[in-house]
Design a protein around this motif. Structure first.
Motif, short mmCIF file in Angstrom:
data_model
loop_
_atom_site.label_atom_id
_atom_site.label_comp_id
_atom_site.label_asym_id
_atom_site.label_seq_id
_atom_site.Cartn_x
_atom_site.Cartn_y
_atom_site.Cartn_z
N THR A 110 1.00 -1.28 0.08
CA THR A 110 -0.07 -0.15 -0.09
C THR A 110 1.00 1.37 0.06
OG1 THR A 110 -0.26 -0.12 2.64
CG2 THR A 110 -2.13 -0.97 1.05
N LYS A 111 2.09 1.05 -0.01
CA LYS A 111 3.21 2.12 -0.29
C LYS A 111 3.12 3.00 1.08
CE LYS A 111 3.40 1.50 -4.73
NZ LYS A 111 4.32 1.10 -5.80
N THR A 112 2.85 2.49 2.03
CA THR A 112 2.87 3.30 3.25
C THR A 112 4.25 3.21 4.09
OG1 THR A 112 1.75 1.40 4.56
CG2 THR A 112 0.48 3.19 3.82
N THR B 45 14.66 10.40 -7.40
CA THR B 45 13.89 9.87 -6.31
C THR B 45 15.20 8.96 -5.37
OG1 THR B 45 11.72 9.33 -7.27
CG2 THR B 45 12.18 7.91 -5.44
N ARG B 49 15.68 9.74 -1.42
CA ARG B 49 15.87 8.83 -0.80
C ARG B 49 17.22 8.79 0.14
NH1 ARG B 49 13.10 3.65 -3.65
NH2 ARG B 49 11.04 3.96 -3.14
N ILE B 82 8.56 14.58 4.26
CA ILE B 82 8.62 14.06 2.96
C ILE B 82 7.42 13.74 2.32
CG2 ILE B 82 9.00 11.80 4.07
CD1 ILE B 82 10.93 11.32 1.30
N THR B 84 5.91 11.43 -0.53
CA THR B 84 6.42 10.49 -1.28
C THR B 84 5.71 10.28 -2.74
OG1 THR B 84 5.25 8.87 -0.33
CG2 THR B 84 7.56 8.97 0.36
N THR B 86 3.84 8.38 -4.04
CA THR B 86 2.43 8.01 -3.92
C THR B 86 2.36 8.26 -2.63
OG1 THR B 86 3.28 5.85 -3.44
CG2 THR B 86 2.25 6.26 -5.70
N GLY B 88 0.81 7.02 0.08
CA GLY B 88 1.04 5.92 1.27
C GLY B 88 0.51 6.33 2.37
N LEU B 89 -1.00 6.26 2.26
CA LEU B 89 -1.83 6.44 3.41
C LEU B 89 -2.46 5.27 3.88
CD1 LEU B 89 -3.24 9.81 2.34
CD2 LEU B 89 -1.89 9.65 4.31
N ARG B 147 0.41 15.65 6.23
CA ARG B 147 1.26 14.56 7.13
C ARG B 147 2.59 15.15 7.13
NH1 ARG B 147 1.38 9.00 4.57
NH2 ARG B 147 2.92 10.21 3.02
#
Lengths: 264, 313
Positions: A110-112, B45, B49, B82, B84, B86, B88-89, B147
């Motif tokens: 989920t890319k978390t 990226t 990173r 950051i 990212t 995507t 990412g939640l 976030r």
């Protein structure tokens, strides 16, 4: 190495919030314990009605030395209950295994994981939080089911048989062995899930952890193995050592960079 | 605020070595908005990173917020936010639950206050109890920006902040970035969007494994090609053309009927002399117009030059 309780607590709480939303985990947490509690109480209630029967009615069964003073029916019930309680311990292995095996993988899918790893949380804190988050529901469920079984047995079965269900060996098994088994299961799950990309693969590998419990259950019902306090304490000692070694191995295997860059 | 010296990253997969970033050296000042441009696979990226301590450099050194990469990673991660590629939640959790989790990881003191501040600023306060899974892409992106800001980091890394958003959301996000710049934060933006880089960034770095060029958007246009000046005359004679070509600051001359398009080295400084020379040669000047190269043209030409250079190597 400093561990922030706040961060570990945040990870545990997040894991719980996600379980709360997961129907499959809620089903797994409730159905198996209910079946076991009802099964053990129902069997005892039915069989205890034959307390006056002659030994021949139950055929030949092996009687462990620790049960030599009991009637064959009581021996049979104690062995049956022991086997069911061993089965109850499978909850402590199976449920955390299911949760932990998908834990890191689902974060990646989920890319978390990347934003999570970009926080000041250390690998140790993250894995500790995930381990505690996965263990606690399983251990609490097992303890609750055990409590219900003790209450039920005290009502429906022969008092001597009920007393065997809360003998020191079982209390030690539930209080010490159960969390350690759950931890073993979680650590194996985290270890595997930081190496494979598919939660199903991790869950299938984890099924092997149930083999020792199946062996224990078979031995108990076959009469050639008795759940004694020394046996449980030996198990606690071995598991404590294995768990601590496995925990550091899991932290060592969890390579942030590899997980981020090779899992696409 | 951000400093890198010879930062490199080499990935080795199944015995194959791949250089993702080659000897990157850059310095970004506090309060600067820095744009990082480059095609897919250029190493943007990977650089982010490395600077965010998510992966370790293979060579070189770096400092973020004054802390060195490698030995003070936890402090660096506390000082940065950051976004990212995507968002990412956690889709099953609500916006508030997502932010509460990250606020606790970052050690935010007034969690509820910070959450309310950023959800309100980004127009998500009304949706705070809804599961993130029900959010549109733009809403998720805004939540991910919230976030990144919860712990008030002085440095922000934004990877494709407006990627895949509708024009309205793009506008909101860009305005928000401008607002953050006004607060004195250092912002490092990775983007494919040249227009966005041109509008938002104080300086731009163009990367293709190695840093090809770093300059202000205007400087990039200026330094490589100079600027074009178009002069429309009543008539163009050979004498006029010869006079123009003799000027040392003229690099190219193109004639189209009565118009001359000239590549001038430094238009503000050279244009008066150019006009004097034209008048001396007998030209009747009707219009003088300055053309700047678009950033897009500069970008593609720089990349093409870099590719040719690497072939020659």
């Amino acid at each position: 190495m400093r561990i922030s309780r706040r961060r570990v607590g945040a990870v545990v709480q997040k894991e719980w919030m996600e379980f709360r939303q997961s129907k499959s985990i809620l089903w797994a947490m409730s159905v198996l314990p209910i079946i076991l509690v009802l099964g053990i109480i129902g069997l005892n209630a039915t069989l205890a009605q034959h307390a006056g029967s002659s030994p021949d009615d139950l055929g030949e069964i092996d009687i462990p030395a620790a049960l030599s003073g009991l009637s064959p029916l009581a021996v049979f019930l104690v062995q049956l209950n022991d086997q069911m309680l061993v089965t109850l311990l499978t909850i402590a292995v199976a449920l955390p295994a299911y949760i932990a095996a998908s834990s890191i993988i689902s974060e990646k899918q989920t890319k978390t994981l990347e934003p999570l790893l970009a926080t000041p949380t250390s690998t140790l804190e993250l894995l500790l939080g995930k381990a505690l988050g996965a263990i606690s529901p399983a251990v609490i469920t097992t303890w609750l089911a055990y409590g219900l079984i003790l209450v039920g047995l005290s009502v429906v079965t022969i008092p001597t048989v009920a007393a065997y269900a809360y003998r020191p060996a079982w209390l030690a098994a539930m209080l010490l062995l159960c969390p350690l088994m759950a931890l073993l299961s979680v650590l194996c799950g985290l270890c595997i899930s930081s190496r494979v990309n598919d939660p199903r693969v991790a869950q299938q590998i984890m099924a092997f952890l149930l083999l020792p419990l199946i062996f224990l259950g078979t031995g108990t019902v076959g009469g050639w193995l008795y759940i004694s306090l020394p046996l449980v304490l030996l198990g606690v000692l071995i598991l404590a050592m294995v768990d601590s070694g496995l925990f550091w191995l899991t932290v060592w295997l969890f390579r942030r960079e590899v997980i981020l860059t090779r899992w696409q | 605020m951000i400093h890198a010296e010879g930062l490199s990253k080499q990935f080795i997969t199944k015995g194959q070595s791949r250089l993702a970033v080659d000897s990157l050296t850059l310095h970004i000042e506090q309060g600067e908005v820095f744009g990082f441009l480059g095609p897919n696979g250029a190493g943007k990226t990977t650089t982010v990173r490395m600077l965010c301590t998510l992966i370790a450099p293979s060579a070189g050194q770096g400092w973020v917020a004054g802390y060195p990469l490698g030995s003070q990673n936890e402090r660096i991660r506390s000082s940065i936010g950051i976004l990212t590629e995507t968002p990412g939640l956690y889709a099953k959790l609500s916006a508030v639950e997502n932010l509460t989790f990250f606020a606790r990881l970052y050690g935010v003191q007034e969690v509820s206050k910070q959450i309310e501040k950023y959800l309100s600023l980004l127009g998500l306060w009304e949706k705070r109890q809804q599961p993130v899974g029900s959010f549109s892409k733009g809403m998720r992106q805004k939540l991910a920006i919230a976030r990144a800001l919860l712990h008030e980091p002085p440095i922000l890394f934004l990877d494709e902040p407006t990627g895949g958003l509708d024009p309205e959301s793009v506008k909101v996000v860009r305005q928000f970035i401008q607002q953050l710049r006004g607060e004195g934060r250092t912002i490092f933006i990775c983007t494919h969007n040249l227009d966005e880089a041109d509008r938002l960034c104080d300086r731009i770095g163009i990367l293709q494994q190695r840093l090809i060029r770093i300059d202000t958007p205007a400087g990039l246009r200026q330094s490589l090609y100079g600027n074009s000046v178009t002069v429309r005359l009543a008539s163009v004679t050979d004498k006029i053309l010869a006079q123009v070509r003799s000027l040392p600051f003229i690099h190219a001359v193109q004639q189209a009927e009565q118009s001359l398009t000239l590549q001038v080295e430094d238009p503000p400084q050279n244009n008066p002399e150019l006009i004097r020379a034209l008048v001396t040669a007998g030209a009747d000047i009707q219009f003088v117009e300055e053309h700047q190269q678009s950033l897009e043209t500069v970008y593609f030409n720089l990349l093409a030059q870099a590719r040719e250079g690497s072939r020659e190597d």
